[in-house]
Design a protein around this motif. Structure first.
Motif, PDB file in Angstrom:
ATOM      1  N   TYR A 247       0.410  12.685   8.511  1.00  0.00           N
ATOM      2  CA  TYR A 247       0.348  12.038   7.047  1.00  0.00           C
ATOM      3  C   TYR A 247       0.457  10.422   7.010  1.00  0.00           C
ATOM      4  N   LEU A 248      -0.695   9.865   6.342  1.00  0.00           N
ATOM      5  CA  LEU A 248      -0.556   8.484   6.352  1.00  0.00           C
ATOM      6  C   LEU A 248      -0.875   7.730   7.422  1.00  0.00           C
ATOM      7  N   HIS A 249      -1.217   8.629   8.548  1.00  0.00           N
ATOM      8  CA  HIS A 249      -1.608   7.645   9.746  1.00  0.00           C
ATOM      9  C   HIS A 249      -3.252   7.963   9.825  1.00  0.00           C
ATOM     10  N   ASN A 250      -4.050   7.675   9.047  1.00  0.00           N
ATOM     11  CA  ASN A 250      -5.323   8.016   9.246  1.00  0.00           C
ATOM     12  C   ASN A 250      -6.158   7.181  10.421  1.00  0.00           C
ATOM     13  N   ASP A 251      -5.406   6.383  10.860  1.00  0.00           N
ATOM     14  CA  ASP A 251      -6.031   5.302  12.034  1.00  0.00           C
ATOM     15  C   ASP A 251      -5.626   6.018  13.291  1.00  0.00           C
ATOM     16  N   THR A 252      -5.014   6.809  13.356  1.00  0.00           N
ATOM     17  CA  THR A 252      -4.395   7.341  14.842  1.00  0.00           C
ATOM     18  C   THR A 252      -5.543   8.044  15.588  1.00  0.00           C
ATOM     19  N   LEU A 264      -3.574  15.256   7.460  1.00  0.00           N
ATOM     20  CA  LEU A 264      -2.733  16.202   6.739  1.00  0.00           C
ATOM     21  C   LEU A 264      -2.044  15.585   5.955  1.00  0.00           C
ATOM     22  N   GLY A 265      -1.325  16.755   4.721  1.00  0.00           N
ATOM     23  CA  GLY A 265      -0.587  16.035   3.816  1.00  0.00           C
ATOM     24  C   GLY A 265      -1.068  15.834   2.319  1.00  0.00           C
ATOM     25  N   TYR A 266      -0.284  15.248   1.820  1.00  0.00           N
ATOM     26  CA  TYR A 266      -0.599  14.982   0.257  1.00  0.00           C
ATOM     27  C   TYR A 266      -2.146  14.190   0.148  1.00  0.00           C
ATOM     28  N   GLN A 267      -2.831  14.969  -0.630  1.00  0.00           N
ATOM     29  CA  GLN A 267      -4.299  14.256  -0.749  1.00  0.00           C
ATOM     30  C   GLN A 267      -5.157  14.176   0.726  1.00  0.00           C
ATOM     31  N   GLY A 268      -4.732  14.893   1.603  1.00  0.00           N
ATOM     32  CA  GLY A 268      -5.369  14.928   2.640  1.00  0.00           C
ATOM     33  C   GLY A 268      -6.620  15.727   2.941  1.00  0.00           C
ATOM     34  N   SER A 269      -6.968  16.143   4.152  1.00  0.00           N
ATOM     35  CA  SER A 269      -8.247  16.616   4.388  1.00  0.00           C
ATOM     36  C   SER A 269      -8.250  18.330   4.477  1.00  0.00           C
ATOM     37  N   LYS A 270      -8.883  19.095   3.707  1.00  0.00           N
ATOM     38  CA  LYS A 270      -8.824  20.534   3.715  1.00  0.00           C
ATOM     39  C   LYS A 270      -9.458  20.711   5.097  1.00  0.00           C
ATOM     40  N   ALA A 271     -10.370  19.995   5.609  1.00  0.00           N
ATOM     41  CA  ALA A 271     -10.927  20.658   6.893  1.00  0.00           C
ATOM     42  C   ALA A 271      -9.718  20.648   8.024  1.00  0.00           C
ATOM     43  N   GLY A 293       5.144  15.436   5.740  1.00  0.00           N
ATOM     44  CA  GLY A 293       3.790  15.376   6.226  1.00  0.00           C
ATOM     45  C   GLY A 293       2.952  16.655   6.154  1.00  0.00           C
ATOM     46  N   THR A 294       3.824  17.972   5.986  1.00  0.00           N
ATOM     47  CA  THR A 294       3.173  19.139   6.232  1.00  0.00           C
ATOM     48  C   THR A 294       3.509  20.148   5.121  1.00  0.00           C
ATOM     49  N   LEU A 295       3.561  19.451   3.817  1.00  0.00           N
ATOM     50  CA  LEU A 295       3.886  20.016   2.647  1.00  0.00           C
ATOM     51  C   LEU A 295       2.805  20.777   2.214  1.00  0.00           C
ATOM     52  N   ILE A 420      -3.151   6.961  -7.810  1.00  0.00           N
ATOM     53  CA  ILE A 420      -4.253   6.468  -7.471  1.00  0.00           C
ATOM     54  C   ILE A 420      -4.147   6.166  -6.126  1.00  0.00           C
ATOM     55  N   CYS A 421      -3.279   5.412  -5.632  1.00  0.00           N
ATOM     56  CA  CYS A 421      -3.172   5.044  -4.088  1.00  0.00           C
ATOM     57  C   CYS A 421      -3.061   6.477  -3.171  1.00  0.00           C
ATOM     58  N   SER A 422      -2.293   7.539  -3.862  1.00  0.00           N
ATOM     59  CA  SER A 422      -2.227   8.729  -3.048  1.00  0.00           C
ATOM     60  C   SER A 422      -3.508   9.498  -3.012  1.00  0.00           C
ATOM     61  N   VAL A 423      -4.385   9.429  -3.955  1.00  0.00           N
ATOM     62  CA  VAL A 423      -5.575  10.139  -3.865  1.00  0.00           C
ATOM     63  C   VAL A 423      -6.423   9.415  -2.901  1.00  0.00           C
ATOM     64  N   SER A 424      -6.298   8.016  -2.859  1.00  0.00           N
ATOM     65  CA  SER A 424      -7.166   7.297  -1.712  1.00  0.00           C
ATOM     66  C   SER A 424      -6.933   7.887  -0.306  1.00  0.00           C
ATOM     67  N   ASN A 425      -5.936   8.543  -0.204  1.00  0.00           N
ATOM     68  CA  ASN A 425      -5.899   9.096   1.402  1.00  0.00           C
ATOM     69  C   ASN A 425      -7.171   9.947   1.785  1.00  0.00           C
ATOM     70  N   SER A 426      -7.894  10.613   0.534  1.00  0.00           N
ATOM     71  CA  SER A 426      -8.770  11.408   1.019  1.00  0.00           C
ATOM     72  C   SER A 426     -10.038  10.482   1.526  1.00  0.00           C
ATOM     73  N   TYR A 427     -10.051   9.221   0.886  1.00  0.00           N
ATOM     74  CA  TYR A 427     -11.212   8.281   1.343  1.00  0.00           C
ATOM     75  C   TYR A 427     -10.805   7.015   1.967  1.00  0.00           C
ATOM     76  N   LEU A 428      -9.703   7.213   2.806  1.00  0.00           N
ATOM     77  CA  LEU A 428      -9.628   6.209   3.758  1.00  0.00           C
ATOM     78  C   LEU A 428      -9.541   6.648   5.302  1.00  0.00           C
ATOM     79  N   ARG A 429     -10.598   5.997   5.884  1.00  0.00           N
ATOM     80  CA  ARG A 429     -11.156   6.476   7.197  1.00  0.00           C
ATOM     81  C   ARG A 429     -11.126   5.193   7.979  1.00  0.00           C
ATOM     82  N   PHE A 430     -10.849   5.240   9.322  1.00  0.00           N
ATOM     83  CA  PHE A 430     -10.714   4.058  10.182  1.00  0.00           C
ATOM     84  C   PHE A 430     -11.241   4.471  11.723  1.00  0.00           C
TER      85      PHE A 430
END
Ligand SMILES: Cc1ncc(C[n+]2csc(CCOP(=O)(O)OP(=O)(O)O)c2C)c(N)n1
Ligand SMILES: [Mg+2]
Length: 595
Positions: A247-252, A264-271, A293-295, A420-430
């Motif tokens: 959760y919140l480590h989309n750059d790993t 994973l986690g809030y507003q994460g990827s269903k895949a 991170g795993t709610l 909105i910042c939380s929803v952005s989790n679905s759209y932040l890829r690195f």
């Protein structure tokens, strides 16, 4: 701005006569410090005076909280210490929220806290408060200079421990201890590599992984901190295992890699959630498996309760703390991943037999989630539909998608706390590590903007972007001053929905829309930016998002900060914590209708 060219970075050798101020500054040079954030104060002026001669730039900020956040962002993208300093008393107490945030972001920040003079301590003089208890729970180590002769020793320890324990430390110095004559040697930095972990535990992990039929890797912040991305990729490829980001480590893990499945986690990827739900073995690489991170998300309980969990973390106290585990390995994520690759290579692996099947599952889940996201242009709950009907503003999700598409290569993106910042989790890829700088578990509004400023100062070669809600920006906008004065160019994207949306969502879901303190009456944030000497633009059409982003990134190269004020509807995504609230119950007559 100080002239760094004058700085002499050579550290004095051997036991030498010097002042404690010189010992402090020389020790910081030995530790590689080149930048310090803060607000000027008489308490440490004797040391400040010689910063330029040592090649240390002092970056004056608008508020000491901003200084800590900047040091935090600086350390997260550089892997070096972030350093901040303040006046004893009020300057130092302004550090509290920033240090708590850095503590939960595992950032090696060193906070230098001069305190009231040793000869008046306890008398209730000017700017006096006990400065050690305040920070005791939000630092990994507190060094107190109890004698000026120990300045270099204790300073070095604070810097060493920040790296050793990956978190903030405090260096507390009575203000009269900067002066006088001492004789001392500048200690060399001590860096301890945690290593690949216990042999027996690694052997157990190899056994479990080689018999796994559906292994999934959960890649955490430890992968970044250990510079272990290459090794994580090698391990994933060897097992052909899907990799979820913690959760919140989309750059790993690189989002362009076929095995990447998202956060994973809030507003994460269903895949990611659907695939990890199928796992028989989860390799939690460099993650403490934090409680948020795993709610459950999207109504899904996805954590695989029957899977074997192999957890690797540099801090042994994190092993098995939150989730039951089968094997715990205290190790550096990079070294452990490399050790597993070498031990698993050439071995028969059960997961090789069904590789095609798993590959198809990965592709199908990723495609399904992409399709769903593409079609998810706005929120569909009753409140959102009602409130956004007739609005001429952008739907947040469409705006976030446009931002994602316009994101420059190599961008460092900080995100605040808000809907909105939380929803952005679905759209932040690195694709690069050290790119996502979310406000981590401490979750304070006001984090993202100063963090992006600090990140930019550490890495002026990379674009820096902050995502901030309009409410949170009210807490942090003062640092526009720092951007204009210090010529730091970042892009601040402010989501103007005219409300403290994330909390309003709780009023909607639990308190029958009895709103209190959630409506905002914003100034024009773009005009505010201009008043501060930065640039400001208002964007009200999705089609204009990309150009505004590109334009702002160009201006970053000229040291100019641009605020992009995004006019968005008041619709709101799913709340963060359904688990933490419940419908109100009232027993007293006068409150009976408040249900
Ligand atoms: C310093 C601080 N104060 C209060 C909160 C509680 N809080 C969490 S989210 C939120 C609302 C954020 O509003 P905004 O920044 O406008 O973003 P939005 O939710 O509208 O997208 C608040 C007040 C917090 N997390 N941190
Ligand atoms: Mg808002």
């Amino acid at each position: 701005m100080n002239d760094m060219a004058q700085g002499n970075r050579e550290v004095v050798r051997g036991k030498v006569r010097m002042t404690p101020s010189e010992a402090l500054v020389e020790t910081m040079v030995a530790q590689g410090v080149t930048d310090i954030f803060g607000i000027v104060g008489s308490a440490y002026m004797d040391a400040l005076d010689i910063f330029p001669a040592a090649g240390i730039r002092f970056i004056p900020v608008a508020h000491e909280q901003g200084a800590v956040h900047m040091a935090d962002g600086y350390s997260r993208v550089s892997g070096r210490h972030g350093v901040c300093i303040a006046q004893n008393g009020p300057g130092v107490t302004n550090f509290v929220t920033g240090l708590a945030a850095a503590y939960w972001a595992h950032s090696p920040v060193v906070a230098i806290t001069p305190e009231t003079g040793s000869m008046t301590l306890g008398l209730g003089g000017f700017q006096e408060t006990e400065q050690l208890p305040i920070f005791s729970k939000i630092t990994k180590y507190q060094g107190h200079v109890n004698n000026p002769k120990r300045m270099a020793e204790i300073t070095a320890r604070c810097f060493d421990r920040a790296m050793l324990e990956m978190g903030p430390t405090q260096l507390n110095i009575p203000r009269d201890f900067f002066y006088g004559d001492i004789e001392c040697e500048i200690p060399k930095p001590i860096r301890i590599a945690p290593g690949a972990g216990d042999e027996a535990a690694l052997a157990e992990a190899v056994k479990v992984l080689s018999t796994a039929r559906f292994p999934v890797i959960l890649s955490g912040g430890g992968v970044i901190m250990s510079e272990g991305m290459k090794e994580a990729i090698a391990l994933a490829e060897l097992l052909h295992a899907p990799v979820a980001n913690s959760y919140l480590h989309n750059d790993t893990f690189p989002a362009s890699h076929p095995l990447w499945v998202g956060p994973l986690g809030y507003q994460g990827s269903k895949a990611a959630m659907k695939l990890i739900a199928k796992a028989d073995v989860v390799l939690a690489l460099g993650t403490r498996l934090g409680p948020f991170g795993t709610l459950p998300q999207y109504g899904m309980e996805y954590w695989p309760k029957d899977a074997k969990i192999v957890q690797i973390d540099a801090d042994p106290k994190m092993l098995g703390l939150v989730k039951p585990i089968s094997i715990g390995i205290q190790a550096d994520a990079r070294a452990a991943a490399a050790a597993l690759v070498s031990r698993l290579s050439g071995k028969p692996l059960a997961c090789q037999q069904n590789k095609a099947e798993r590959d198809a599952a990965i592709k199908a889940e990723k495609a399904a989630w992409e399709k769903e996201l593409e079609q998810w242009t706005h929120e569909t709950d009753a409140y959102s539909v009602e409130i956004s009907k007739g609005s001429s503003h952008m739907h947040p999700r469409q705006m976030l998608r446009a931002l994602e598409r316009a994101m420059p290569k190599g961008a460092m993106v900080s995100t605040d706390i808000g809907n909105i910042c939380s929803v952005s989790n679905s759209y932040l890829r690195f694709d690069e590590p050290r790119s996502m700088l979310a406000a981590m578990s401490f979750g304070n509004c006001g984090y993202a903007f100063p963090v992006a400023v600090g990140a930019k100062i550490a890495r002026p070669d990379r674009p820096a972007v902050a995502y901030v809600g309009d409410g949170a920006f009210g807490i942090s906008f003062n640092e526009l001053l720092t951007c204009a004065r210090e010529k730091v160019g970042v892009t601040v994207v402010v989501f103007n929905n005219g409300q403290w949306g994330a909390e309003k969502k709780n009023h909607v879901d639990f308190y029958s829309r009895r709103y209190q303190g959630v409506e905002l009456e914003n100034p024009s944030w773009a005009a505010v930016a201009k008043a501060f000497g930065c640039d400001g633009v208002v964007v009200d059409r999705v089609g204009d998002v990309g150009a505004a982003m590109q334009e702002s990134v160009k201006r970053q190269q000229e040291g100019r900060t641009t605020l992009i004020e995004m006019m968005v509807t008041k619709e709101l995504g799913d709340p963060f914590r359904r688990d933490a609230l419940s419908k109100p119950i009232r027993h007293l007559e006068k409150y009976k209708t408040y249900v």
